[in-house]
Design a protein around this motif. Structure first.
Motif, PDB file in Angstrom:
ATOM      1  N   SER B  49      38.601 -66.569 -38.468  1.00 49.80           N
ATOM      2  CA  SER B  49      38.921 -67.622 -38.380  1.00 49.80           C
ATOM      3  C   SER B  49      39.824 -69.289 -38.015  1.00 49.80           C
ATOM      4  O   SER B  49      39.695 -69.693 -38.819  1.00 49.80           O
ATOM      5  N   GLN B  91      37.473 -68.333 -46.094  1.00 54.82           N
ATOM      6  CA  GLN B  91      36.721 -66.933 -46.133  1.00 54.82           C
ATOM      7  C   GLN B  91      37.612 -66.463 -47.387  1.00 54.82           C
ATOM      8  O   GLN B  91      36.665 -65.806 -48.123  1.00 54.82           O
ATOM      9  N   ASP B 170      33.274 -68.408 -43.428  1.00 57.13           N
ATOM     10  CA  ASP B 170      33.628 -67.339 -42.928  1.00 57.13           C
ATOM     11  C   ASP B 170      33.251 -66.306 -44.115  1.00 57.13           C
ATOM     12  O   ASP B 170      33.759 -66.414 -45.337  1.00 57.13           O
ATOM     13  N   GLU B 171      32.960 -65.287 -43.346  1.00 58.91           N
ATOM     14  CA  GLU B 171      31.997 -64.609 -44.470  1.00 58.91           C
ATOM     15  C   GLU B 171      31.782 -64.749 -45.964  1.00 58.91           C
ATOM     16  O   GLU B 171      32.402 -64.596 -47.163  1.00 58.91           O
TER      17      GLU B 171
END
Ligand code: ATP
Ligand code: ATP
Ligand code: MG
Ligand code: MG
Lengths: 278, 289
Positions: B49, B91, B170-171
């Motif tokens: 991240s 995220q 991010d994810e």
């Protein structure tokens, strides 16, 4: 209505929106026995988190009753006791992390249980070890990475050693090594300490240790059974957009051709191995 | 092919000099061509991240250089416009959702680009459609009333509406149901087909993106321990097992057969073909299990 376990009797939950009502859960009847390992799956908005939050009285049901060890979650006198029995790991760890230091965060619950400082300290070390965060004991939770936050949130609930452990997508941000370790730990405390586990996940493989899967769909209980039973009904699962793990797709395909696979096959390499040995 | 991302000797230290000082990245070198898809992996706390935030200029290097779309993020005046070219989906969606209703949330970026309100509306509805949200029922809702997976979709839509040259996710699959995950794969494929849009996906699940990724990078405690083509990673069994990176199910069958010296009749390309191969083997044997 005494005795142990969780009972939901005709439970419904509606939310009021500006111009409508949203039924998040409808007509839920469910008994969860002490020591069970329950997996909950379902599409986004199917009501999983709502169900979790009803169990410890964070949300009030619009209809019906919820009993934990015979105590009504709606009764304010017993809610403290219920929350000591039943711990929840929330979907978003930021909603859970409130202390400036990781150690305090994890000690918070045990201290509230009235445990001695040495017992609290023992629990903190133990919980940190389970999630592999010993090195971060004196760090600030809000300065941790996404997955590290999830681990601290998990540790803070584990440290209370609740009889009922409700986990709302606890593995979503974990790296695969940590994810397997945590799943292994859940299996262990369920088997050895008879902790009741209620695990919500979108990853069907996370739920293979469950004794019973509950599939929610649009606020209703859509399917229920052992993982093997639920994952074998491809048609019913795919009708709403869910799919079983690859292993079960293969088992299903083999069974349709008349080749039965025994129940203790839990990974694809194991399956291939069994087939090659024949 | 032109380089769209060039990371040279990058290091990043959080809160240097304070008790919370943390070296998050050290000596990272990664480059990516326009149109490519990079999958970024690594354990919790390995620096993924942090790298994402460095790419869109939210933070900037404490050592080395990050150049994105020709902009060196060390140069303050240039950094300012980077958000228009590099979209970052955080995220946790809660890190980026601030508006009081879904429509304004998704419209936030396009409005800041200076687009007309009718163009903004088109972008918002298109972006919501791509993440599987049916606007009529949702646009007036407050994001706090949404489920986790829907909040993720709204956060993704808000960045898609910018139509960024470089998209950093991010994810993105975390919290999405299988339908949402499929939509996400469609979004990524559509970007790849354009050949001009570059995408970086941070993930813990190799299965999700193996088929689509051009390159893979793996971080371990802030250091780059693998950077190369997908095929190269597949030959590194030690790395796959160290990080417990799981192959797609059909490849797991192929590898397990291979390990036992059995050569499949046909190339196994999906789970159904894997099943057929197993049936072939079993029926050639002594019979039922
Ligand atoms: N506070 C609230 N006010 C209004 N509606 C709400 C509220 N909380 C939840 N809802 C609605 O209830 C429904 C169920 O939400 P819930 O969070 O239980 O879903 P979920 O199954 O956990 O989904 P996800 O997989 O996305 O986390 C959704 O339609 C959601 O928008
Ligand atoms: N704002 C911050 N201040 C100080 N340290 C930080 C901050 N954010 C992250 N860190 C630390 O920097 C390191 C890298 O964090 P980062 O968030 O980049 O990891 P990550 O690879 O994204 O992990 P995860 O998979 O858990 O999301 C970690 O050790 C983390 O604790
Ligand atoms: Mg939820
Ligand atoms: Mg991260």
């Amino acid at each position: 209505m005494n005795g142990h376990g969780i009972q939901l009797i005709n439970v419904g939950k509606e939310f009021k929106n500006p111009d409508s009502y949203k039924a998040a859960l409808t007509n839920i009847n469910l008994t969860i026995h002490e020591g069970e390992y329950i997996g909950i799956l379902g599409l986004n908005q199917s009501g999983k988190s709502t169900l979790a939050r009803l169990l410890n009285g964070l949300l009030k049901p619009s209809l019906g009753r919820i009993l934990v060890n015979g105590m009504d979650v709606d009764s304010s006198e017993q809610i403290r006791e219920i929350r000591q029995l039943l711990g929840i790991v929330f979907q978003n760890p930021d909603n859970q992390l409130i202390c400036p230091v990781v150690e305090e965060e994890i000690a918070f619950g045990p201290e509230n249980l009235g445990l001695s400082p040495s017992e609290v300290n023992k629990r903190v070390s133990w919980a940190l070890e389970i999630v592999g965060m010993q090195d971060m004991r004196y760090h600030a939770p809000h300065l941790l990475s996404g997955g590290q936050k999830q681990k601290v949130a998990l540790a803070s609930v584990l440290a209370m050693e609740p009889s009922y452990l409700v986990l709302d997508e606890p593995t979503s941000m974990l790296d695969p090594v940590s994810r397997w370790e945590i799943l292994e730990h859940l299996r262990k405390i369920n088997k050895e300490n008879h902790i009741t586990i209620i695990l919500i996940s979108h990853n069907p493989e996370d739920l293979l240790d469950a004794n019973r899967l509950i599939v929610l769909h649009e606020g209703f209980i859509y399917m229920q059974g052992t993982p093997r039973e639920v994952y074998a009904d491809m048609e019913k699962l795919t009708a709403i957009g869910l799919k079983p793990p690859g292993l079960y797709q293969l088992i299903q395909q083999l069974e349709e051709e008349g080749y039965g696979i025994d129940d203790n096959t839990s990974t694809i390499p194991q399956l291939v191995e069994k087939i090659c040995q024949k | 092919m032109s380089k769209i991302i060039d990371i040279k000797d990058l290091s990043y230290v959080y809160l240097p000099g304070s008790p919370y000082e943390q070296q998050a990245l050290k000596n990272i070198n990664i480059s990516l061509n326009q149109g490519e898809l990079l999958g970024l992996f690594g354990g919790n706390g390995s620096g993924k991240s942090t790298l994402a935030k460095l790419l869109n200029g939210l933070i900037y290097p404490t050592g080395g250089q990050v150049t994105v779309c020709g902009i060196d993020t060390n140069i303050k005046e240039l950094r300012h416009d980077l958000w228009k070219k590099v979209g970052l989906v955080f995220q946790y969606p809660e890190q980026q959702i601030f508006e009081s209703n879904v429509y304004d949330e998704v419209a936030y970026g396009p409005r800041n680009l200076g687009l007309s309100e009718s163009e903004v509306k088109t972008r918002v509805f298109e972006a919501l459609d791509r993440v599987g949200i049916f606007p009529d029922s949702m646009v007036n809702l407050s994001p706090v009333k949404l489920s986790g997976g829907v909040r993720r979709r709204i956060a993704i839509a808000g960045i898609l509406a910018l139509e960024p040259e470089v998209l950093v996710l991010d994810e993105p699959m975390a919290g999405l149901d299988p339908l949402g995950q499929n939509l996400m794969l469609e979004i990524i494929k559509a970007r790849q087909e354009k050949k001009t849009q570059t995408t970086i996906i941070i993930s813990h699940n190799l299965k999700d993106i193996l088929a689509l990724a051009d390159k893979i990078a793996i971080l371990e405690r802030g250091a780059l321990v693998f950077h190369g083509e997908v095929q190269e990673l597949l030959s590194k069994i030690d790395i796959l097992s160290q990080f417990r990176l799981e192959l797609p199910d059909y490849l797991q069958v192929a590898y397990a057969l291979n390990a036992r010296g059995i050569k499949p009749n046909n190339d196994i390309k999906n789970i159904n073909e894997a099943g057929l191969e197993l049936i072939r083997i079993i029926s050639g044997g002594k019979g039922k299990l």
